[in-house]
Design a protein around this motif. Sequence first.
Motif, PDB file in Angstrom:
ATOM      1  N   ASP A 103      -6.857 -28.226  21.934  1.00 17.75           N
ATOM      2  CA  ASP A 103      -7.431 -28.875  20.746  1.00 17.75           C
ATOM      3  C   ASP A 103      -7.047 -28.101  19.491  1.00 17.75           C
ATOM      4  OD1 ASP A 103      -9.426 -30.894  19.580  1.00 17.75           O
ATOM      5  OD2 ASP A 103     -10.281 -28.981  18.912  1.00 17.75           O
ATOM      6  N   LEU A 104      -7.046 -26.779  19.580  1.00 24.21           N
ATOM      7  CA  LEU A 104      -6.663 -25.957  18.429  1.00 24.21           C
ATOM      8  C   LEU A 104      -5.200 -26.162  18.078  1.00 24.21           C
ATOM      9  CD1 LEU A 104      -7.234 -23.581  16.422  1.00 24.21           C
ATOM     10  CD2 LEU A 104      -6.544 -22.042  18.279  1.00 24.21           C
ATOM     11  N   LEU A 105      -4.342 -26.187  19.084  1.00 25.80           N
ATOM     12  CA  LEU A 105      -2.907 -26.311  18.844  1.00 25.80           C
ATOM     13  C   LEU A 105      -2.527 -27.670  18.277  1.00 25.80           C
ATOM     14  CD1 LEU A 105      -1.542 -24.578  22.064  1.00 25.80           C
ATOM     15  CD2 LEU A 105      -1.495 -23.674  19.743  1.00 25.80           C
ATOM     16  N   GLN A 106      -3.361 -28.675  18.496  1.00 22.71           N
ATOM     17  CA  GLN A 106      -3.078 -30.011  17.968  1.00 22.71           C
ATOM     18  C   GLN A 106      -3.399 -30.141  16.481  1.00 22.71           C
ATOM     19  OE1 GLN A 106      -3.840 -33.533  20.830  1.00 22.71           O
ATOM     20  NE2 GLN A 106      -5.344 -31.994  21.440  1.00 22.71           N
ATOM     21  N   ARG A 113      -3.132 -29.901  12.635  1.00 17.84           N
ATOM     22  CA  ARG A 113      -2.053 -29.770  11.653  1.00 17.84           C
ATOM     23  C   ARG A 113      -2.244 -28.529  10.797  1.00 17.84           C
ATOM     24  NH1 ARG A 113      -1.168 -33.527   6.331  1.00 17.84           N
ATOM     25  NH2 ARG A 113       0.847 -32.669   5.685  1.00 17.84           N
ATOM     26  N   ALA A 114      -3.502 -28.197  10.486  1.00 18.85           N
ATOM     27  CA  ALA A 114      -3.777 -27.012   9.679  1.00 18.85           C
ATOM     28  C   ALA A 114      -3.320 -25.756  10.404  1.00 18.85           C
ATOM     29  CB  ALA A 114      -5.268 -26.933   9.364  1.00 18.85           C
ATOM     30  N   PHE A 115      -3.644 -25.652  11.687  1.00 20.22           N
ATOM     31  CA  PHE A 115      -3.228 -24.478  12.454  1.00 20.22           C
ATOM     32  C   PHE A 115      -1.711 -24.440  12.595  1.00 20.22           C
ATOM     33  CE2 PHE A 115      -2.561 -21.994  16.334  1.00 20.22           C
ATOM     34  CZ  PHE A 115      -3.324 -20.876  16.045  1.00 20.22           C
ATOM     35  N   PHE A 116      -1.106 -25.609  12.763  1.00 17.56           N
ATOM     36  CA  PHE A 116       0.350 -25.695  12.869  1.00 17.56           C
ATOM     37  C   PHE A 116       1.023 -25.156  11.611  1.00 17.56           C
ATOM     38  CE2 PHE A 116       4.198 -28.403  12.177  1.00 17.56           C
ATOM     39  CZ  PHE A 116       4.978 -27.856  13.187  1.00 17.56           C
ATOM     40  N   PHE A 117       0.463 -25.479  10.451  1.00 22.95           N
ATOM     41  CA  PHE A 117       1.011 -24.988   9.189  1.00 22.95           C
ATOM     42  C   PHE A 117       0.912 -23.463   9.106  1.00 22.95           C
ATOM     43  CE2 PHE A 117       1.695 -28.208   5.610  1.00 22.95           C
ATOM     44  CZ  PHE A 117       2.217 -29.140   6.486  1.00 22.95           C
ATOM     45  N   ILE A 118      -0.207 -22.902   9.543  1.00 28.32           N
ATOM     46  CA  ILE A 118      -0.383 -21.455   9.469  1.00 28.32           C
ATOM     47  C   ILE A 118       0.597 -20.750  10.408  1.00 28.32           C
ATOM     48  CG2 ILE A 118      -2.004 -19.550   9.727  1.00 28.32           C
ATOM     49  CD1 ILE A 118      -2.596 -21.423   7.407  1.00 28.32           C
ATOM     50  N   VAL A 119       0.806 -21.327  11.592  1.00 31.13           N
ATOM     51  CA  VAL A 119       1.776 -20.753  12.526  1.00 31.13           C
ATOM     52  C   VAL A 119       3.173 -20.778  11.913  1.00 31.13           C
ATOM     53  CG1 VAL A 119       2.941 -21.099  14.745  1.00 31.13           C
ATOM     54  CG2 VAL A 119       0.457 -21.261  14.602  1.00 31.13           C
ATOM     55  N   LEU A 120       3.535 -21.902  11.299  1.00 34.63           N
ATOM     56  CA  LEU A 120       4.840 -21.997  10.644  1.00 34.63           C
ATOM     57  C   LEU A 120       4.977 -20.956   9.545  1.00 34.63           C
ATOM     58  CD1 LEU A 120       5.583 -25.828  10.239  1.00 34.63           C
ATOM     59  CD2 LEU A 120       6.748 -24.185  11.725  1.00 34.63           C
ATOM     60  N   TYR A 121       3.919 -20.786   8.759  1.00 28.30           N
ATOM     61  CA  TYR A 121       3.970 -19.787   7.680  1.00 28.30           C
ATOM     62  C   TYR A 121       4.238 -18.397   8.245  1.00 28.30           C
ATOM     63  CZ  TYR A 121       2.396 -16.365   4.328  1.00 28.30           C
ATOM     64  OH  TYR A 121       2.331 -15.255   3.519  1.00 28.30           O
ATOM     65  N   GLY A 122       3.471 -17.991   9.268  1.00 25.20           N
ATOM     66  CA  GLY A 122       3.636 -16.653   9.818  1.00 25.20           C
ATOM     67  C   GLY A 122       5.009 -16.439  10.411  1.00 25.20           C
ATOM     68  N   PHE A 123       5.519 -17.440  11.144  1.00 22.48           N
ATOM     69  CA  PHE A 123       6.801 -17.291  11.810  1.00 22.48           C
ATOM     70  C   PHE A 123       7.955 -17.300  10.805  1.00 22.48           C
ATOM     71  CE2 PHE A 123      10.490 -19.108  14.111  1.00 22.48           C
ATOM     72  CZ  PHE A 123      10.628 -18.133  15.088  1.00 22.48           C
ATOM     73  N   LEU A 124       7.967 -18.285   9.910  1.00 18.35           N
ATOM     74  CA  LEU A 124       9.082 -18.424   8.975  1.00 18.35           C
ATOM     75  C   LEU A 124       9.122 -17.287   7.955  1.00 18.35           C
ATOM     76  CD1 LEU A 124       9.056 -22.281   8.337  1.00 18.35           C
ATOM     77  CD2 LEU A 124      10.577 -20.960   9.831  1.00 18.35           C
ATOM     78  N   THR A 125       7.957 -16.838   7.523  1.00 13.98           N
ATOM     79  CA  THR A 125       7.919 -15.706   6.597  1.00 13.98           C
ATOM     80  C   THR A 125       8.519 -14.466   7.236  1.00 13.98           C
ATOM     81  OG1 THR A 125       5.934 -16.558   5.506  1.00 13.98           O
ATOM     82  CG2 THR A 125       6.424 -14.233   5.204  1.00 13.98           C
ATOM     83  N   SER A 126       8.186 -14.252   8.508  1.00 10.51           N
ATOM     84  CA  SER A 126       8.725 -13.101   9.223  1.00 10.51           C
ATOM     85  C   SER A 126      10.233 -13.211   9.407  1.00 10.51           C
ATOM     86  CB  SER A 126       8.038 -12.971  10.587  1.00 10.51           C
ATOM     87  OG  SER A 126       8.540 -11.883  11.314  1.00 10.51           O
ATOM     88  N   VAL A 127      10.716 -14.423   9.702  1.00 14.15           N
ATOM     89  CA  VAL A 127      12.147 -14.611   9.929  1.00 14.15           C
ATOM     90  C   VAL A 127      12.926 -14.450   8.629  1.00 14.15           C
ATOM     91  CG1 VAL A 127      13.931 -16.270  10.575  1.00 14.15           C
ATOM     92  CG2 VAL A 127      11.865 -16.076  11.951  1.00 14.15           C
ATOM     93  N   MET A 148      -9.383 -19.800  10.148  1.00 12.40           N
ATOM     94  CA  MET A 148      -8.904 -20.731  11.164  1.00 12.40           C
ATOM     95  C   MET A 148      -9.706 -20.673  12.458  1.00 12.40           C
ATOM     96  SD  MET A 148      -6.370 -22.683  10.209  1.00 12.40           S
ATOM     97  CE  MET A 148      -7.191 -22.853   8.598  1.00 12.40           C
ATOM     98  N   ALA A 149     -10.439 -19.588  12.671  1.00  7.98           N
ATOM     99  CA  ALA A 149     -11.143 -19.389  13.934  1.00  7.98           C
ATOM    100  C   ALA A 149     -12.480 -20.123  13.946  1.00  7.98           C
ATOM    101  CB  ALA A 149     -11.360 -17.904  14.179  1.00  7.98           C
ATOM    102  N   ASN A 150     -12.862 -20.557  15.138  1.00  6.16           N
ATOM    103  CA  ASN A 150     -14.182 -21.113  15.394  1.00  6.16           C
ATOM    104  C   ASN A 150     -14.903 -20.213  16.380  1.00  6.16           C
ATOM    105  OD1 ASN A 150     -13.814 -23.470  13.765  1.00  6.16           O
ATOM    106  ND2 ASN A 150     -12.611 -24.385  15.424  1.00  6.16           N
ATOM    107  N   ASP A 151     -16.184 -20.491  16.603  1.00  2.00           N
ATOM    108  CA  ASP A 151     -16.954 -19.710  17.562  1.00  2.00           C
ATOM    109  C   ASP A 151     -16.347 -19.863  18.954  1.00  2.00           C
ATOM    110  OD1 ASP A 151     -18.699 -18.889  15.625  1.00  2.00           O
ATOM    111  OD2 ASP A 151     -20.169 -20.480  16.000  1.00  2.00           O
ATOM    112  N   GLY A 152     -15.978 -18.744  19.541  1.00  2.00           N
ATOM    113  CA  GLY A 152     -15.467 -18.759  20.904  1.00  2.00           C
ATOM    114  C   GLY A 152     -13.958 -18.654  21.016  1.00  2.00           C
ATOM    115  N   ASN A 153     -13.212 -18.928  19.923  1.00  2.00           N
ATOM    116  CA  ASN A 153     -11.749 -18.873  20.022  1.00  2.00           C
ATOM    117  C   ASN A 153     -11.141 -17.857  19.061  1.00  2.00           C
ATOM    118  OD1 ASN A 153     -11.957 -20.108  17.523  1.00  2.00           O
ATOM    119  ND2 ASN A 153     -10.597 -21.810  18.009  1.00  2.00           N
ATOM    120  N   GLU A 154     -11.942 -16.896  18.633  1.00  2.00           N
ATOM    121  CA  GLU A 154     -11.451 -15.912  17.671  1.00  2.00           C
ATOM    122  C   GLU A 154     -10.264 -15.123  18.226  1.00  2.00           C
ATOM    123  OE1 GLU A 154     -14.524 -16.133  18.755  1.00  2.00           O
ATOM    124  OE2 GLU A 154     -15.961 -16.332  17.117  1.00  2.00           O
TER     125      GLU A 154
END
Length: 309
Positions: free
Chosen positions: A45-48, A50-64, A173-179
């Motif tokens: 559910d978290l991976l689906q 769009r907000a989390f997807f954008f943050i993942v893209l930011y972290g990965f692309l910035t690093s690259v 981005m975190a919720n209770d239980g998935n930190e």
Amino acid sequence: EAPGPRPVRAAAMVPISMLLVVEPRRGANGEEPMSMKRYFAMCWDLLQSRAFFFIVLYGFLTSVIGGISTTAGPQVKINWAGVQNFENQLFTLLGNVLFAFGLWLVKKKFLHTSWHKLLAVTVVFLQVVDCFFTSLTIFNVIRNPFFYLGEAVLTEIPLAANFVVSTFVIVEMANDGNEGLVYGLLTTAANLGSPFARALGNQVYRFFEPSLSDAGNYIEDSPAFRRTVFSSFLLSYGFAFLSLSTLYFLPRQKAEAQEWKQTWNKRPAYAVVTVAMLGVAFSYSMVVNFMSMFPATMCLEFAGGDGCN
């Protein structure tokens, strides 16, 4: 050769953790423990999102993109600035103190500043400061290890600001239980960009002539080679500025991060792309790390080397 004390201590923690760490079967409020099925459903559910997807893209692309740096850096530091281990460790210690001060300063003065503005200012400041110290070293105006390492001290405060932003994003981005899951995925996405950046950097900078990786060129220290080295650093600064384009994938502040998380849609495609991207990056990182362990393969361009003769 017998293993050192650190691997022995690490190996000993496995049975200690299994036998001596006691986990309650129920939570503090008496709730049932989360099953593996429920946990994987929460992950999906978290991976689906769009907000989390954008943050993942930011972290990965910035690093690259931001991690594509000139291969001349270590050679300039050792051969031209003359940095030794003592000076390096001394300034690392001082830098840690300033980093802590930077965390306090951000908390007191810039807690509610736009993340876009904070990151843009710090990235520009880091490149300008690096250019000043590096240029004077390259062109033999000042070649002194303490002068050269002064840059590392000055940049600790803006680096602390970058660290705070990355931490805030994880919290929002975190919720209770998935930190732990959110922290693990976002830090992994950022860390997996480094092997790609290193390999890309070696591919780009091997076209510079004379070779930036040949220590003999630094010993010869010709004016033409100095200009070549300086040009490679300018290109590195260009990649750092280009990495600011990834701010599109980052919310401006905590309120916008919550708005993204609450209102943006969820699609399985976001989860599939995230898993595929991180899976490919992880596989590449593992292969490169293994290849770098053996002299016969560590020179391969695929592994980030300069090419085997």
